[in-house]
Design an enzyme around this catalytic site. Structure first.
Site, PDB file in Angstrom:
ATOM      1  N   ASP A  19      37.401  41.293  34.551  1.00 26.67           N
ATOM      2  CA  ASP A  19      37.360  41.467  36.010  1.00 26.67           C
ATOM      3  C   ASP A  19      38.716  41.915  36.564  1.00 26.67           C
ATOM      4  O   ASP A  19      39.757  41.588  35.992  1.00 26.67           O
ATOM      5  CB  ASP A  19      36.924  40.140  36.654  1.00 26.67           C
ATOM      6  CG  ASP A  19      36.413  40.330  38.068  1.00 26.67           C
ATOM      7  OD1 ASP A  19      36.144  41.482  38.465  1.00 26.67           O
ATOM      8  OD2 ASP A  19      36.291  39.315  38.782  1.00 26.67           O
ATOM      9  N   HIS A  36      38.860  51.246  36.380  1.00 27.53           N
ATOM     10  CA  HIS A  36      37.876  51.164  35.282  1.00 27.53           C
ATOM     11  C   HIS A  36      38.363  51.969  34.085  1.00 27.53           C
ATOM     12  O   HIS A  36      38.243  51.536  32.942  1.00 27.53           O
ATOM     13  CB  HIS A  36      36.502  51.673  35.732  1.00 27.53           C
ATOM     14  CG  HIS A  36      35.895  50.861  36.843  1.00 27.53           C
ATOM     15  ND1 HIS A  36      35.911  49.472  36.840  1.00 27.53           N
ATOM     16  CD2 HIS A  36      35.271  51.218  37.995  1.00 27.53           C
ATOM     17  CE1 HIS A  36      35.312  49.035  37.943  1.00 27.53           C
ATOM     18  NE2 HIS A  36      34.922  50.064  38.652  1.00 27.53           N
ATOM     19  N   LEU A 130      34.416  42.338  12.707  1.00 26.85           N
ATOM     20  CA  LEU A 130      34.083  41.854  14.053  1.00 26.85           C
ATOM     21  C   LEU A 130      32.761  42.436  14.567  1.00 26.85           C
ATOM     22  O   LEU A 130      32.505  43.631  14.419  1.00 26.85           O
ATOM     23  CB  LEU A 130      35.212  42.261  15.011  1.00 26.85           C
ATOM     24  CG  LEU A 130      34.997  41.958  16.496  1.00 26.85           C
ATOM     25  CD1 LEU A 130      35.161  40.463  16.773  1.00 26.85           C
ATOM     26  CD2 LEU A 130      35.976  42.749  17.364  1.00 26.85           C
TER      27      LEU A 130
HETATM   28  C1  IPE Z   1      31.428  40.204  36.856  1.00 30.14           C
HETATM   29  O1  IPE Z   1      32.373  40.813  37.678  1.00 30.14           O
HETATM   30  C2  IPE Z   1      30.718  41.234  36.049  1.00 30.14           C
HETATM   31  C3  IPE Z   1      31.535  41.949  35.092  1.00 30.14           C
HETATM   32  C4  IPE Z   1      32.777  41.706  34.759  1.00 30.14           C
HETATM   33  C5  IPE Z   1      30.862  43.042  34.429  1.00 30.14           C
HETATM   34  P1  IPE Z   1      32.062  41.067  39.223  1.00 30.14           P
HETATM   35  O2  IPE Z   1      33.311  41.610  39.815  1.00 30.14           O
HETATM   36  O3  IPE Z   1      30.846  41.871  39.373  1.00 30.14           O
HETATM   37  O4  IPE Z   1      31.782  39.585  39.740  1.00 30.14           O
HETATM   38  P2  IPE Z   1      31.674  38.974  41.193  1.00 30.14           P
HETATM   39  O5  IPE Z   1      30.585  39.693  41.896  1.00 30.14           O
HETATM   40  O6  IPE Z   1      33.008  39.159  41.856  1.00 30.14           O
HETATM   41  O7  IPE Z   1      31.374  37.531  40.973  1.00 30.14           O
HETATM   42  C1  IPE Z   2      35.419  44.531  36.611  1.00 30.99           C
HETATM   43  O1  IPE Z   2      36.285  44.932  37.615  1.00 30.99           O
HETATM   44  C2  IPE Z   2      34.561  45.660  36.096  1.00 30.99           C
HETATM   45  C3  IPE Z   2      33.147  45.603  36.504  1.00 30.99           C
HETATM   46  C4  IPE Z   2      32.586  44.640  37.152  1.00 30.99           C
HETATM   47  C5  IPE Z   2      32.319  46.728  36.151  1.00 30.99           C
HETATM   48  P1  IPE Z   2      35.807  45.034  39.110  1.00 30.99           P
HETATM   49  O2  IPE Z   2      35.290  46.393  39.352  1.00 30.99           O
HETATM   50  O3  IPE Z   2      34.898  43.923  39.467  1.00 30.99           O
HETATM   51  O4  IPE Z   2      37.194  44.863  39.892  1.00 30.99           O
HETATM   52  P2  IPE Z   2      37.472  43.987  41.181  1.00 30.99           P
HETATM   53  O5  IPE Z   2      36.987  42.602  40.872  1.00 30.99           O
HETATM   54  O6  IPE Z   2      36.717  44.597  42.297  1.00 30.99           O
HETATM   55  O7  IPE Z   2      38.944  44.041  41.345  1.00 30.99           O
HETATM   56 MG    MG Z   3      35.165  42.044  40.174  1.00 33.29          MG
END
Ligand code: IPE
Ligand code: IPE
Ligand code: MG
Length: 246
Positions: A19, A36, A130
């Site tokens: 995240d 990303h 792995l």
């Molecule tokens: C959780 O991250 C899903 C992934 C890392 C793929 P999100 O950024 O979507 O989670 P929330 O919505 O903040 O809980």
């Molecule tokens: C995690 O990073 C990747 C996915 C959920 C696909 P985020 O895109 O959720 O990044 P933040 O949480 O908005 O910073």
């Molecule tokens: Mg996120």
């Protein structure tokens, strides 16, 4: 700083909620998608480190069912990034003897993602190191409901009896059926929540949260999470004395 010397008590299965990509990019005035792209570099580092540490299973939460609700251009960019990075990292997987698997509602992904994924799964299937599991269009509640529906169907068909339904049978209806439960779950970016990830499987996992945003999460950060895990005392409901005198 940290070294690999404490090689004992390495978790068998590490699962990561990757995240913070969007915030990482926005902090520097860039588009979320830029984050990303940089997140892929962290994936490469962690796959290499996990292989080196002889971790057996690494599950990466890459896209949740709820992530379909993001703006279309971000979802499209994430899907395109999946195709390009699965393709470009095939050598990395083979060089590290890594086999690829996927869990989640794979059929809901765009066809080019499914094709790329299936091809990489096939090409890496003979690798014996792995096991890298990508959670894609994954949601734990979806997975549990699918299991419930299939169990109900099999009870109706008289293939199983209600009395056969135990934890082992239930687990065998989940997408993770061949995979042991995670020992350690890591979440980056400072959020302390599970976000619909592996709800059944993490009932006794150790949880580790770090402020680091995913694109900044490197090999040393991963090692620090492993060291933190090694200091935990897993009691599984028992007392300390029972654990120490076993
Ligand atoms: C959780 O991250 C899903 C992934 C890392 C793929 P999100 O950024 O979507 O989670 P929330 O919505 O903040 O809980
Ligand atoms: C995690 O990073 C990747 C996915 C959920 C696909 P985020 O895109 O959720 O990044 P933040 O949480 O908005 O910073
Ligand atoms: Mg996120």
């Amino acid at each position: 700083m940290s070294s690999n010397k404490e090689i004992s008590n390495i978790p068998k299965h590490v699962a990561i909620i990757m995240d913070g990509n969007g915030r990482w990019a926005q902090k520097q005035g860039n588009e979320r998608v830029f984050g990303h792209k940089h997140g892929v570099k962290s994936v490469k580092n962690i796959v290499e480190k996990a292989s080196e540490l002889k971790i057996e299973y690494l599950t990466l939460y890459a896209f949740s069912t709820e992530n379909w609700n993001r703006p279309k251009y971000e979802v499209d960019a994430l899907m395109a990034l999946l195709v390009s990075s699965i393709n470009s990292e095939l050598d990395l997987l083979n060089d590290n003897n890594v086999s690829l698997q996927a869990i989640g509602d794979i059929q809901s992904l765009p066809k080019d993602v499914i094709d790329e994924l299936n091809s990489a799964i096939k090409i890496t299937s003979k690798n014996t190191g792995l096991k890298l599991i990508l959670a894609l269009s994954y949601s734990a509640r979806w997975e549990i409901l699918e299991a419930v529906k299939n169990i109900a169907l099999n009870v109706k068909n008289s293939e199983i009896n209600i009395d056969d339904i135990d934890e082992e049978l239930f687990s065998s209806y989940l997408t993770t059926k061949q995979i042991p439960d995670p020992d350690l779950v890591i979440r980056t970016s400072g959020e302390q929540r599970i976000s619909n990830f592996l709800l059944w499987q993490i009932s006794y996992s150790e949880l580790y949260f770090t402020e680091k945003l995913w694109p900044d999460f490197g090999k040393d950060d991963f090692l620090n999470a492993i060291f933190a895990f090694q200091k935990r005392k897993r009691r599984f409901g028992k007392t300390n004395d029972q654990i120490e005198n076993k």
